[in-house]
Design a protein around this motif. Sequence first.
Motif, PDB file in Angstrom:
ATOM      1  N   LEU A  57      -8.146  84.073 -40.796  1.00  0.00           N
ATOM      2  CA  LEU A  57      -7.034  83.787 -41.700  1.00  0.00           C
ATOM      3  C   LEU A  57      -6.413  85.053 -42.282  1.00  0.00           C
ATOM      4  O   LEU A  57      -5.633  84.993 -43.236  1.00  0.00           O
ATOM      5  N   LYS A  58      -6.776  86.208 -41.717  1.00  0.00           N
ATOM      6  CA  LYS A  58      -6.201  87.498 -42.116  1.00  0.00           C
ATOM      7  C   LYS A  58      -6.439  87.786 -43.597  1.00  0.00           C
ATOM      8  O   LYS A  58      -5.552  88.245 -44.322  1.00  0.00           O
ATOM      9  N   GLY A  59      -7.659  87.548 -44.057  1.00  0.00           N
ATOM     10  CA  GLY A  59      -7.980  87.763 -45.458  1.00  0.00           C
ATOM     11  C   GLY A  59      -8.579  89.138 -45.698  1.00  0.00           C
ATOM     12  O   GLY A  59      -8.828  89.908 -44.768  1.00  0.00           O
ATOM     13  N   SER A  60      -8.844  89.435 -46.971  1.00  0.00           N
ATOM     14  CA  SER A  60      -9.425  90.715 -47.379  1.00  0.00           C
ATOM     15  C   SER A  60     -10.821  90.479 -47.942  1.00  0.00           C
ATOM     16  O   SER A  60     -11.287  89.344 -48.024  1.00  0.00           O
ATOM     17  N   GLN A  61     -11.480  91.577 -48.361  1.00  0.00           N
ATOM     18  CA  GLN A  61     -12.788  91.436 -49.009  1.00  0.00           C
ATOM     19  C   GLN A  61     -12.659  90.646 -50.308  1.00  0.00           C
ATOM     20  O   GLN A  61     -13.540  89.869 -50.669  1.00  0.00           O
ATOM     21  N   THR A  62     -11.525  90.806 -50.995  1.00  0.00           N
ATOM     22  CA  THR A  62     -11.280  90.008 -52.207  1.00  0.00           C
ATOM     23  C   THR A  62     -11.180  88.527 -51.857  1.00  0.00           C
ATOM     24  O   THR A  62     -11.697  87.665 -52.576  1.00  0.00           O
ATOM     25  N   GLY A  63     -10.511  88.227 -50.733  1.00  0.00           N
ATOM     26  CA  GLY A  63     -10.423  86.830 -50.290  1.00  0.00           C
ATOM     27  C   GLY A  63     -11.785  86.268 -49.949  1.00  0.00           C
ATOM     28  O   GLY A  63     -12.108  85.116 -50.277  1.00  0.00           O
ATOM     29  N   TYR A  64     -12.614  87.076 -49.284  1.00  0.00           N
ATOM     30  CA  TYR A  64     -13.992  86.679 -48.963  1.00  0.00           C
ATOM     31  C   TYR A  64     -14.719  86.289 -50.250  1.00  0.00           C
ATOM     32  O   TYR A  64     -15.386  85.247 -50.332  1.00  0.00           O
ATOM     33  N   THR A  65     -14.579  87.135 -51.267  1.00  0.00           N
ATOM     34  CA  THR A  65     -15.240  86.884 -52.543  1.00  0.00           C
ATOM     35  C   THR A  65     -14.762  85.583 -53.169  1.00  0.00           C
ATOM     36  O   THR A  65     -15.556  84.770 -53.645  1.00  0.00           O
ATOM     37  N   TRP A  66     -13.444  85.343 -53.125  1.00  0.00           N
ATOM     38  CA  TRP A  66     -12.903  84.186 -53.832  1.00  0.00           C
ATOM     39  C   TRP A  66     -13.124  82.862 -53.107  1.00  0.00           C
ATOM     40  O   TRP A  66     -13.083  81.800 -53.722  1.00  0.00           O
ATOM     41  N   VAL A  67     -13.380  82.904 -51.819  1.00  0.00           N
ATOM     42  CA  VAL A  67     -13.773  81.666 -51.140  1.00  0.00           C
ATOM     43  C   VAL A  67     -15.097  81.159 -51.726  1.00  0.00           C
ATOM     44  O   VAL A  67     -15.326  79.957 -51.861  1.00  0.00           O
ATOM     45  N   VAL A  68     -15.961  82.087 -52.101  1.00  0.00           N
ATOM     46  CA  VAL A  68     -17.237  81.727 -52.724  1.00  0.00           C
ATOM     47  C   VAL A  68     -17.067  81.483 -54.221  1.00  0.00           C
ATOM     48  O   VAL A  68     -17.545  80.481 -54.764  1.00  0.00           O
ATOM     49  N   MET A 115      -5.652  81.353 -46.421  1.00  0.00           N
ATOM     50  CA  MET A 115      -6.695  81.667 -47.397  1.00  0.00           C
ATOM     51  C   MET A 115      -6.413  80.977 -48.722  1.00  0.00           C
ATOM     52  O   MET A 115      -7.335  80.492 -49.399  1.00  0.00           O
ATOM     53  N   GLU A 116      -5.136  80.918 -49.122  1.00  0.00           N
ATOM     54  CA  GLU A 116      -4.793  80.316 -50.406  1.00  0.00           C
ATOM     55  C   GLU A 116      -5.148  78.834 -50.445  1.00  0.00           C
ATOM     56  O   GLU A 116      -5.728  78.338 -51.431  1.00  0.00           O
ATOM     57  N   VAL A 117      -4.830  78.107 -49.374  1.00  0.00           N
ATOM     58  CA  VAL A 117      -5.151  76.674 -49.313  1.00  0.00           C
ATOM     59  C   VAL A 117      -6.664  76.481 -49.252  1.00  0.00           C
ATOM     60  O   VAL A 117      -7.219  75.569 -49.887  1.00  0.00           O
ATOM     61  N   LEU A 118      -7.341  77.341 -48.498  1.00  0.00           N
ATOM     62  CA  LEU A 118      -8.795  77.230 -48.389  1.00  0.00           C
ATOM     63  C   LEU A 118      -9.460  77.434 -49.751  1.00  0.00           C
ATOM     64  O   LEU A 118     -10.367  76.679 -50.136  1.00  0.00           O
ATOM     65  N   ILE A 119      -9.001  78.415 -50.495  1.00  0.00           N
ATOM     66  CA  ILE A 119      -9.576  78.664 -51.822  1.00  0.00           C
ATOM     67  C   ILE A 119      -9.330  77.471 -52.742  1.00  0.00           C
ATOM     68  O   ILE A 119     -10.212  77.054 -53.498  1.00  0.00           O
ATOM     69  N   GLY A 120      -8.120  76.876 -52.671  1.00  0.00           N
ATOM     70  CA  GLY A 120      -7.828  75.685 -53.469  1.00  0.00           C
ATOM     71  C   GLY A 120      -8.730  74.515 -53.099  1.00  0.00           C
ATOM     72  O   GLY A 120      -9.225  73.784 -53.970  1.00  0.00           O
ATOM     73  N   ALA A 121      -8.971  74.328 -51.792  1.00  0.00           N
ATOM     74  CA  ALA A 121      -9.857  73.258 -51.337  1.00  0.00           C
ATOM     75  C   ALA A 121     -11.289  73.490 -51.796  1.00  0.00           C
ATOM     76  O   ALA A 121     -12.016  72.544 -52.138  1.00  0.00           O
ATOM     77  N   ARG A 122     -11.687  74.747 -51.837  1.00  0.00           N
ATOM     78  CA  ARG A 122     -13.036  75.065 -52.295  1.00  0.00           C
ATOM     79  C   ARG A 122     -13.191  74.770 -53.795  1.00  0.00           C
ATOM     80  O   ARG A 122     -14.290  74.473 -54.266  1.00  0.00           O
ATOM     81  N   VAL A 123     -12.099  74.857 -54.547  1.00  0.00           N
ATOM     82  CA  VAL A 123     -12.144  74.461 -55.955  1.00  0.00           C
ATOM     83  C   VAL A 123     -12.469  72.973 -56.068  1.00  0.00           C
ATOM     84  O   VAL A 123     -13.316  72.563 -56.875  1.00  0.00           O
TER      85      VAL A 123
END
Length: 530
Positions: A57-68, A115-123
Amino acid sequence: MPQPPTSAAPAGAPAADVPMSHREILEALSGLLLAMFVAMLSSTVVSNALPVIVSDLKGSQTGYTWVVVATMLAMTVSTPIWGKLSDLFSKKMLVQLALVIYIVGSVLAAFAPSMEVLIGARVVQGLGVGGLTALVQVVIATMVSPRERGRYSGYMGAVFAMATVGGPLIGGVVVDSALGWRGCFFIGLPFAVVAFFLLQKTLHLPVIKRPVNIDYLGATLITGGVSTLLVWVSLAGNQFDWASTATAALVALGVLLLVAAVYVEAKVAVDPIIPIRFFKDRTIALATIASVMIGVAMFGSTVYLSQYFQIARGMTPTEAGLMSIAMVGGLFVSSIVTGRMITATGRWKRFLVGGMAFVVIGLALLSTIDDTTSLVAIGGFMLVLGLGLGATMQNLVLAVQNNVSMSDIGSASAVVAFFRSMGGSIGISALGAVLSYSVAEKVTSGLAAIGIDASGQESHSVPDMSSLPEPMRVVFEHAFGMAFGELFLIAVPFAVVALVCVALIREVPLRTSNSAPVVSAGAEPAPASV
């Protein structure tokens, strides 16, 4: 004191004042433990997929962190609300509602296009997991006396271990299959559906009815304060400087919201999400501090182990999953053994202190790793950490539950879970920021040493290691390997603070009945022998 009125229980359900038999408890536990398995699986099954997900999904280390962090934060802020609701409504209905929320979040995550939608779904997933994590412990506490609870906490530890060891293995296999990483979010759905109907059939508890006062203002302020500080920690040093106007604004806003939350909880809320009176009790106050420190040390460091094995050691997701067996094996054994010994003796403090000592030693050993450390040695270090965690996590909640009345057991259990999850969210976010900065610095200097100018590259991105030329791949492996040792070193002091707090808790013998009197929150419990 008269008992509060209860609704009629289904035929064959145990009465509120009649102890359940071991068989009845096991029948009721079947659905609860499956729900707990679903909650744990939601995190572990994705752990080995994260490097692939972020790269795809072309994310960054910050994105990796926020998925968790997204899941942890949602779980953190919702846990005390679920705990309060369990004191007001049907516990079975709430567990089933949490399962439905989890299912919705899982489906959204599986089809996430960015990544944005994935993070929202993880919420959304986190809201459901928060309910399952808090409510399962509350229901078990309702059915079983503190003295017997260690026995069943051992079963919970075993389920936790199964999900923790099975999740990475299953997730790794799925990622390496034709299903890809999206298949990881479908894994828990069949278990969730079965758990829903199993609970409907086996769980029968009286419903305590009393006036409903949900502290929405307190929940909003706590959520806003914690979220603001976590956003600051994860973005500072990447999106803006640590010493900047953005830093000052975010820190000021976060602190202001949390100060307001404390005022609301202490002075305004009729039924506060986090009752301040709990902290007059020495056991609860020390257990709360220990929970935060354990969360920082445990979640903040171990959540990145999969990334270490895949990026620093070149493993596949399946191989990275196999590496978790050592830690989870230790957790499995110690949780069952300590649970049974606590039930047999009524003593719990020695296991908490011993467990935290093992956690400190395990983290200290893991702080020595880099990209060349023997995998056998790493497995041994993880085994030590697992033994400590298994003896600590469930038994800390048990110590708190033993110190409160049945009317407060939901809120008290949720408070401990809340602060452990909050510590985890802080740890994941803060150590993720440290990892991102440390790796970027090491990669930049490493590439410069081999004559590659990294000034125009995104050094905070998570690379697809298979696509890198050999010289660059070696630089990234070394950078990640060294950085992970630093993460564990940072986690050690937090574990030491938790050890000190646990050592200062005064041991109170476990009650043999849920109706037995407890020491009041404001009093110092007197020592007693078992």
